[in-house]
Write an enzyme that holds these catalytic residues in place. Sequence first.
Site, PDB file in Angstrom:
ATOM      1  N   ARG A  15       0.831  -1.198   0.000  1.00  0.00           N
ATOM      2  CA  ARG A  15       0.000   0.000   0.000  1.00  0.00           C
ATOM      3  C   ARG A  15       0.873   1.259   0.000  1.00  0.00           C
ATOM      4  O   ARG A  15       2.069   1.202   0.236  1.00  0.00           O
ATOM      5  CB  ARG A  15      -0.918   0.016   1.228  1.00  0.00           C
ATOM      6  CG  ARG A  15      -2.005  -1.037   1.218  1.00  0.00           C
ATOM      7  CD  ARG A  15      -2.738  -1.134   2.537  1.00  0.00           C
ATOM      8  NE  ARG A  15      -1.909  -1.758   3.590  1.00  0.00           N
ATOM      9  CZ  ARG A  15      -2.328  -1.978   4.831  1.00  0.00           C
ATOM     10  NH1 ARG A  15      -3.549  -1.602   5.192  1.00  0.00           N
ATOM     11  NH2 ARG A  15      -1.534  -2.550   5.713  1.00  0.00           N
ATOM     12  N   LYS A  75       1.735   1.887   7.401  1.00  0.00           N
ATOM     13  CA  LYS A  75       2.117   1.057   8.542  1.00  0.00           C
ATOM     14  C   LYS A  75       3.088   1.800   9.442  1.00  0.00           C
ATOM     15  O   LYS A  75       3.714   2.780   9.057  1.00  0.00           O
ATOM     16  CB  LYS A  75       2.746  -0.253   8.064  1.00  0.00           C
ATOM     17  CG  LYS A  75       1.768  -1.173   7.358  1.00  0.00           C
ATOM     18  CD  LYS A  75       0.587  -1.553   8.244  1.00  0.00           C
ATOM     19  CE  LYS A  75       0.967  -2.452   9.404  1.00  0.00           C
ATOM     20  NZ  LYS A  75      -0.190  -2.798  10.259  1.00  0.00           N
ATOM     21  N   TYR A  94      -0.900   4.165  10.864  1.00  0.00           N
ATOM     22  CA  TYR A  94      -1.256   3.147  11.850  1.00  0.00           C
ATOM     23  C   TYR A  94      -0.026   2.870  12.710  1.00  0.00           C
ATOM     24  O   TYR A  94       1.060   2.620  12.177  1.00  0.00           O
ATOM     25  CB  TYR A  94      -1.681   1.838  11.162  1.00  0.00           C
ATOM     26  CG  TYR A  94      -3.001   1.903  10.444  1.00  0.00           C
ATOM     27  CD1 TYR A  94      -4.194   2.076  11.146  1.00  0.00           C
ATOM     28  CD2 TYR A  94      -3.072   1.759   9.058  1.00  0.00           C
ATOM     29  CE1 TYR A  94      -5.413   2.136  10.490  1.00  0.00           C
ATOM     30  CE2 TYR A  94      -4.288   1.807   8.396  1.00  0.00           C
ATOM     31  CZ  TYR A  94      -5.459   2.005   9.114  1.00  0.00           C
ATOM     32  OH  TYR A  94      -6.663   2.057   8.453  1.00  0.00           O
ATOM     33  N   HIS A  96      -0.416   1.177  16.367  1.00  0.00           N
ATOM     34  CA  HIS A  96      -0.657   0.027  17.256  1.00  0.00           C
ATOM     35  C   HIS A  96       0.427  -0.055  18.329  1.00  0.00           C
ATOM     36  O   HIS A  96       1.042  -1.099  18.541  1.00  0.00           O
ATOM     37  CB  HIS A  96      -0.732  -1.277  16.446  1.00  0.00           C
ATOM     38  CG  HIS A  96      -1.780  -1.267  15.374  1.00  0.00           C
ATOM     39  ND1 HIS A  96      -3.124  -1.355  15.651  1.00  0.00           N
ATOM     40  CD2 HIS A  96      -1.683  -1.144  14.020  1.00  0.00           C
ATOM     41  CE1 HIS A  96      -3.818  -1.307  14.512  1.00  0.00           C
ATOM     42  NE2 HIS A  96      -2.964  -1.175  13.514  1.00  0.00           N
ATOM     43  N   GLU A 118      -5.605   4.401  14.077  1.00  0.00           N
ATOM     44  CA  GLU A 118      -6.514   3.456  14.737  1.00  0.00           C
ATOM     45  C   GLU A 118      -7.172   4.001  15.994  1.00  0.00           C
ATOM     46  O   GLU A 118      -8.096   3.369  16.522  1.00  0.00           O
ATOM     47  CB  GLU A 118      -5.772   2.143  15.058  1.00  0.00           C
ATOM     48  CG  GLU A 118      -4.761   2.221  16.188  1.00  0.00           C
ATOM     49  CD  GLU A 118      -3.382   2.664  15.741  1.00  0.00           C
ATOM     50  OE1 GLU A 118      -2.453   2.595  16.562  1.00  0.00           O
ATOM     51  OE2 GLU A 118      -3.239   3.071  14.555  1.00  0.00           O
ATOM     52  N   ASP A 270      -2.500  -7.177  15.012  1.00  0.00           N
ATOM     53  CA  ASP A 270      -1.863  -5.865  15.162  1.00  0.00           C
ATOM     54  C   ASP A 270      -1.888  -5.367  16.601  1.00  0.00           C
ATOM     55  O   ASP A 270      -1.023  -4.591  17.015  1.00  0.00           O
ATOM     56  CB  ASP A 270      -2.572  -4.830  14.282  1.00  0.00           C
ATOM     57  CG  ASP A 270      -1.986  -4.780  12.870  1.00  0.00           C
ATOM     58  OD1 ASP A 270      -0.834  -5.189  12.710  1.00  0.00           O
ATOM     59  OD2 ASP A 270      -2.686  -4.334  11.955  1.00  0.00           O
TER      60      ASP A 270
END
Length: 366
Positions: A15, A75, A94, A96, A118, A270
């Site tokens: 991505r 990511k 993101y 996490h 998130e 994740d």
Amino acid sequence: MIVGVPKEIKNNESRVGMTPAGVLELTKRNHRVYVQTTAGVASGFSDEDYQHVGAQILPSIDAVYAESDMIVKVKEPIPEEYSLIKEDQVVFTYFHFAADQELTQAMLDSKSVCIAYETVQDANGRLPLLTPMSEVAGRMSIQQGAKYLEKPVKGKGLLLGGVPGVSPGKVLVLGAGVVGIQAAKMAAGLGAHVTILDINMDRLRYVNDIMPSHVVTEFSNEYNIRKHIKTHDLIIGGVLIPGAKAPKLITRDMLKDMDPGTVIVDVAVDQGGCIETTKATTHQDPVYIIDEVVHYCVANMPGAVPHTSTVALTNVTLPYVIQLAEKGWEKACQEDEALHKGLNLIHGKVVYQPIAEAFGWEEVCN
């Protein structure tokens, strides 16, 4: 503002943080956008596509980080990127954090401003930037689970939807959130028998209202989980506590109660996973087997369908990117409560409580 879009370098992550359509919305507002060369190719976007909408192409990831006020990516940064992140730089992606203390410490040390997709949360409790990737991952969980039920990859040798005269497979879905409902929808569409568990009765009522009769709901508790894992062929872990570690709903000792060749797809990987035996895998090496149970725990499932995922992600992140670029992060977060909840780390300090709780840290700054 100068916005940078680096190429993702996590294993098999295809991505990209922004589509050319998204870049155009920034450049026509007179913001400068730097895109690393070939960053969008795997998602179907060439360097020329970005140049046509006003982006400047830079030759390396180092150059993108060095020149940008804000980094927009997909990511979390991996160790090779830690040293590239500058003090006061905004990183919007993101993260996490609660599942990765090393990453958290590295970002604290960088003294950057980390805004996590998130944990952006609207007034109704929805997670608008997580939703599209949860939709993709929920649907993919059935696609992948059905594949790994095949015998050559050590599954039961079972066709999930069955055929006339042969019963379909049984799918157990843990969690009736976005992932769970999308997984149930796909499994039901294939003709599988689906059981979906949750502790939220309103969600279970909603599932009952929208799903066909071969999707059944039950309250989630240890007794029901232990009962169903004995008879279900594919188990989907779709439990989410925003920004925090996922609870372990299936423990190691429960694997012995499952039939050999049962497949687990833990979409919650994740956030640490909702299965005790979960460990993150990659698209290159996606599965492992414990006690004859196949585990599929790829931490970036939507990366396997990058065009769909990139477009879906930019659709929802772009309004927030524009706010951050137009107003700066402080004013944007003051004026938008949903975006404010996305703030995780600021200048070396944790500002999101679940992260501190995950690591047993007491101090959280407001």
